[in-house]
Design a protein around this motif. Structure first.
Motif, PDB file in Angstrom:
ATOM      1  N   HIS A  39      76.919  27.233  11.277  1.00 28.22           N
ATOM      2  CA  HIS A  39      75.945  27.290  12.347  1.00 28.22           C
ATOM      3  C   HIS A  39      75.857  25.938  12.948  1.00 28.22           C
ATOM      4  O   HIS A  39      74.727  25.088  11.930  1.00 28.22           O
ATOM      5  CB  HIS A  39      75.134  28.396  12.583  1.00 28.22           C
ATOM      6  N   LEU A  40      76.406  25.127  13.854  1.00 28.59           N
ATOM      7  CA  LEU A  40      75.869  24.390  14.506  1.00 28.59           C
ATOM      8  C   LEU A  40      75.505  24.356  15.683  1.00 28.59           C
ATOM      9  O   LEU A  40      76.283  24.940  16.536  1.00 28.59           O
ATOM     10  CB  LEU A  40      77.382  23.236  15.321  1.00 28.59           C
ATOM     11  N   LEU A 100      86.225  27.600   4.788  1.00 26.86           N
ATOM     12  CA  LEU A 100      86.150  26.560   3.799  1.00 26.86           C
ATOM     13  C   LEU A 100      84.907  25.785   3.704  1.00 26.86           C
ATOM     14  O   LEU A 100      84.796  25.237   5.220  1.00 26.86           O
ATOM     15  CB  LEU A 100      87.271  25.853   3.266  1.00 26.86           C
ATOM     16  N   THR A 101      83.626  25.471   3.482  1.00 26.49           N
ATOM     17  CA  THR A 101      82.438  24.718   3.883  1.00 26.49           C
ATOM     18  C   THR A 101      82.989  23.519   2.253  1.00 26.49           C
ATOM     19  O   THR A 101      82.782  22.441   3.103  1.00 26.49           O
ATOM     20  CB  THR A 101      81.269  25.718   3.285  1.00 26.49           C
ATOM     21  N   ALA A 102      84.246  23.696   1.886  1.00 28.91           N
ATOM     22  CA  ALA A 102      84.489  22.629   1.117  1.00 28.91           C
ATOM     23  C   ALA A 102      85.792  22.745   0.414  1.00 28.91           C
ATOM     24  O   ALA A 102      86.215  23.654   0.899  1.00 28.91           O
ATOM     25  CB  ALA A 102      83.417  22.466  -0.259  1.00 28.91           C
ATOM     26  N   SER A 103      86.570  21.095   1.169  1.00 25.26           N
ATOM     27  CA  SER A 103      87.691  21.499   0.029  1.00 25.26           C
ATOM     28  C   SER A 103      88.185  20.013  -1.586  1.00 25.26           C
ATOM     29  O   SER A 103      87.352  19.094  -1.001  1.00 25.26           O
ATOM     30  CB  SER A 103      89.330  21.491   1.002  1.00 25.26           C
ATOM     31  N   HIS A 163      73.145  24.902   9.774  1.00 29.41           N
ATOM     32  CA  HIS A 163      72.972  25.356   8.720  1.00 29.41           C
ATOM     33  C   HIS A 163      74.141  26.356   8.173  1.00 29.41           C
ATOM     34  O   HIS A 163      74.955  26.854   8.615  1.00 29.41           O
ATOM     35  CB  HIS A 163      72.167  26.487   9.318  1.00 29.41           C
ATOM     36  N   ILE A 164      73.654  25.912   6.964  1.00 31.43           N
ATOM     37  CA  ILE A 164      74.697  26.885   6.083  1.00 31.43           C
ATOM     38  C   ILE A 164      73.917  28.215   5.848  1.00 31.43           C
ATOM     39  O   ILE A 164      73.821  28.935   5.051  1.00 31.43           O
ATOM     40  CB  ILE A 164      75.091  26.817   4.576  1.00 31.43           C
ATOM     41  N   LEU A 165      75.207  29.957   6.759  1.00 30.04           N
ATOM     42  CA  LEU A 165      75.438  30.879   6.458  1.00 30.04           C
ATOM     43  C   LEU A 165      75.664  31.499   4.701  1.00 30.04           C
ATOM     44  O   LEU A 165      74.822  31.980   4.654  1.00 30.04           O
ATOM     45  CB  LEU A 165      74.883  31.324   7.317  1.00 30.04           C
ATOM     46  N   GLY A 169      82.393  17.549   3.843  1.00 24.38           N
ATOM     47  CA  GLY A 169      81.746  18.399   3.702  1.00 24.38           C
ATOM     48  C   GLY A 169      80.025  18.864   4.718  1.00 24.38           C
ATOM     49  O   GLY A 169      80.365  17.753   4.935  1.00 24.38           O
ATOM     50  N   VAL A 170      80.007  20.176   4.251  1.00 23.27           N
ATOM     51  CA  VAL A 170      78.367  19.821   4.966  1.00 23.27           C
ATOM     52  C   VAL A 170      77.449  19.395   5.205  1.00 23.27           C
ATOM     53  O   VAL A 170      76.860  19.110   6.230  1.00 23.27           O
ATOM     54  CB  VAL A 170      78.409  21.907   4.564  1.00 23.27           C
TER      55      VAL A 170
END
Lengths: 114, 372
Positions: free
Chosen positions: B169-170, B121-124, B154-156, B131-132
């Motif tokens: 990706h960190l 999950l990128t957010a909840s 980076h949000i892929l 969050g990212v």
């Protein structure tokens, strides 16, 4: 002294006292009145049979104590803090923004109708 | 510190579990955490905490984890931070931010560069984890203040709850021996408010509705408000529909203060935009240069800095029980104490609402530099 925790503490003295919980440190430092509990009374209150099987002195551990974002007041409270009152006086608006508006580089005039 | 390296630090409960483990890893001392939800109906470590321990094991060399039969106590003997390239599959009970945030404490002091792909999950909307965008705009600028400059996120793919499907990706290219000493004593002005409203697998009009409602709340501030619409479609938009917003106040000298929110099923985008905008105002009214969600990273980096005293001006409202818990955890692991100076004792008017935190660095040196 019972019920008179009005003394303001130096936070540096409380900060690392292991026997004082952090919540209590904040209360004492902010000089909030701590209500004394009536533990000293010897009279035991009558209890229902149903209460006998309930667990006591158990802290709620289901709460997430490792979260990133702080908890905020409800949206209504925030609206009251940062919005003008309905009666055309902007006192509450002034109080919410009073210190904040000076931090914005282009703070508007409050009476701007635009 | 030489004597403390052999002894084990002990904690009780699940509070600040990630911070405690990360501090122990940096200090190189074993840690025991007991009574983890021991009175709870579901006692012991949660799935995401186990997953975090596995991640910690993967980015270090020769770490050992011992978990009790009931899961209510864990012993962690940290090895050397090695980093490297890996992929971590995060459980859907927590967003990837829960796992990325503690990695920021370790990445600059690793032997090899950190390059980790987090899937999940990128957010909840259920938890208050980072969050990212919060990490990207809120925590990476803090690291920059301590001399860690080349970190990117980076949000892929975006992955909304409940099913996720996101990828982040960190990358940390900056390997430093120790953070530099920081002095943040001014009250910086707010020059602009920026943000991003995003959505996955829903109508793009949702983000416009979020942006409009947030702008309405922030208009009286008089500063430039620029919120970007970020609409994700197709394969890169994860497995579930969702929307959210992150708002960031840009302060002078590169400081950032933020608030964020994620839409719940059935909620209106207008309500979300309005709520997050008010929360940003609330956070600004209680902050100086650093927000409450950035304090932990700031204090940790101040502690592991050079043997010099770093200073940070904070608002009195930022001093809450969580702040004290962090300082106590730092003392227990590193043995260093903070000193708070009340602004009310200063001769300068307008300082009554503020305090200055002074914290002496321990002179930490990254494990990779020690070996070299």
């Amino acid at each position: 002294l019972k019920g008179s925790v009005q003394r303001k503490w130096d936070i540096n003295k409380l900060l690392y006292l292991d026997n004082v919980e952090p919540e209590e440190v904040v209360k004492r430092w902010r000089a909030q009145i701590v209500e004394e509990s009536d533990d000293e009374s010897d009279i035991e209150e009558e209890e229902d049979d149903g209460d006998f099987f309930k667990k006591r002195d158990v802290k709620d551990t289901s709460k997430d104590l490792d979260q990133f974002a702080p908890e905020y007041p409800s949206i209504e409270e925030l609206k009251n803090k940062f919005n003008p009152a309905d009666d055309n006086s902007d006192e509450e608006y002034e109080s919410g923004f009073q210190k904040l508006k000076s931090r914005f580089l282009a703070a508007p005039k409050l009476n701007d109708t635009e | 510190m030489s004597s403390s390296k052999t002894s084990m630090v002990t904690f009780e409960g699940h509070r600040n579990l990630r911070l405690r483990l990360v501090l122990a890893t940096l200090a190189g001392i074993p840690i025991k955490i007991s009574k983890i939800r021991s009175n709870d109906m579901n006692p012991g470590l949660k799935d995401y905490e186990i997953s975090f321990l596995r991640l910690l094991e993967a980015v270090t060399n020769d770490s050992r984890i011992e978990i009790s039969y009931t899961g209510t106590s864990v012993i962690f003997r940290p090895g050397i931070i090695i980093g490297g390239q890996l992929t971590h599959n995060c459980p859907v009970s927590k967003p990837v931010g829960y796992f990325i945030e503690p990695m920021l404490y370790l990445a600059p002091f690793s032997k090899k560069k950190f390059s980790i792909v987090f899937k999940g999950l990128t957010a909840s909307d259920k938890t208050r984890d980072a969050g990212v965008e919060s990490i990207k705009w809120g925590l990476l600028p803090i690291m920059e203040k301590f001399g860690v400059r080349e970190v990117s996120l980076h949000i892929l793919k975006r992955g909304s709850p409940p099913l996720g499907g996101g990828e982040v990706h960190l990358l940390c290219n900056s390997l430093i021996p120790q953070p530099i000493t920081m002095h943040a004593l001014e009250n910086p002005k707010i020059s602009a408010i920026r943000g991003v409203a995003y959505c996955t697998r829903v109508s793009p009009s949702m983000v416009n509705r979020i942006i409009d409602s947030a702008r309405n709340v922030l208009r009286p501030t008089g500063v430039e408000v620029n919120i970007t619409a970020d609409v994700w479609r197709g394969e890169n938009s994860g497995k579930s529909p969702g929307f959210g917003v992150t708002l960031v106040a840009e302060l002078k000298k590169g400081w950032r203060i933020l608030a964020e929110g994620v839409g719940s099923p059935g909620s209106l985008p207008e309500d979300l935009g309005e709520r997050v905008a008010y929360e940003l105002l609330e956070e600004l009214s209680k902050s100086v240069a650093v927000g409450r969600n950035q304090l932990q990273l700031c204090l940790a980096f101040m502690t592991i800095g050079k043997e010099d005293i770093g200073r940070l001006k904070v608002h009195k409202d930022q001093i809450d029980d969580n702040f004290i818990h962090i300082l106590r955890d730092i003392k227990q692991v590193f043995g260093t104490e903070a000193f708070l100076k009340d602004g009310a004792n200063e001769p300068i008017p307008g300082e009554e609402d503020f305090m200055t935190v002074s914290l002496k660095g321990i002179g930490f040196t990254s494990a990779s530099k020690k070996i070299a």
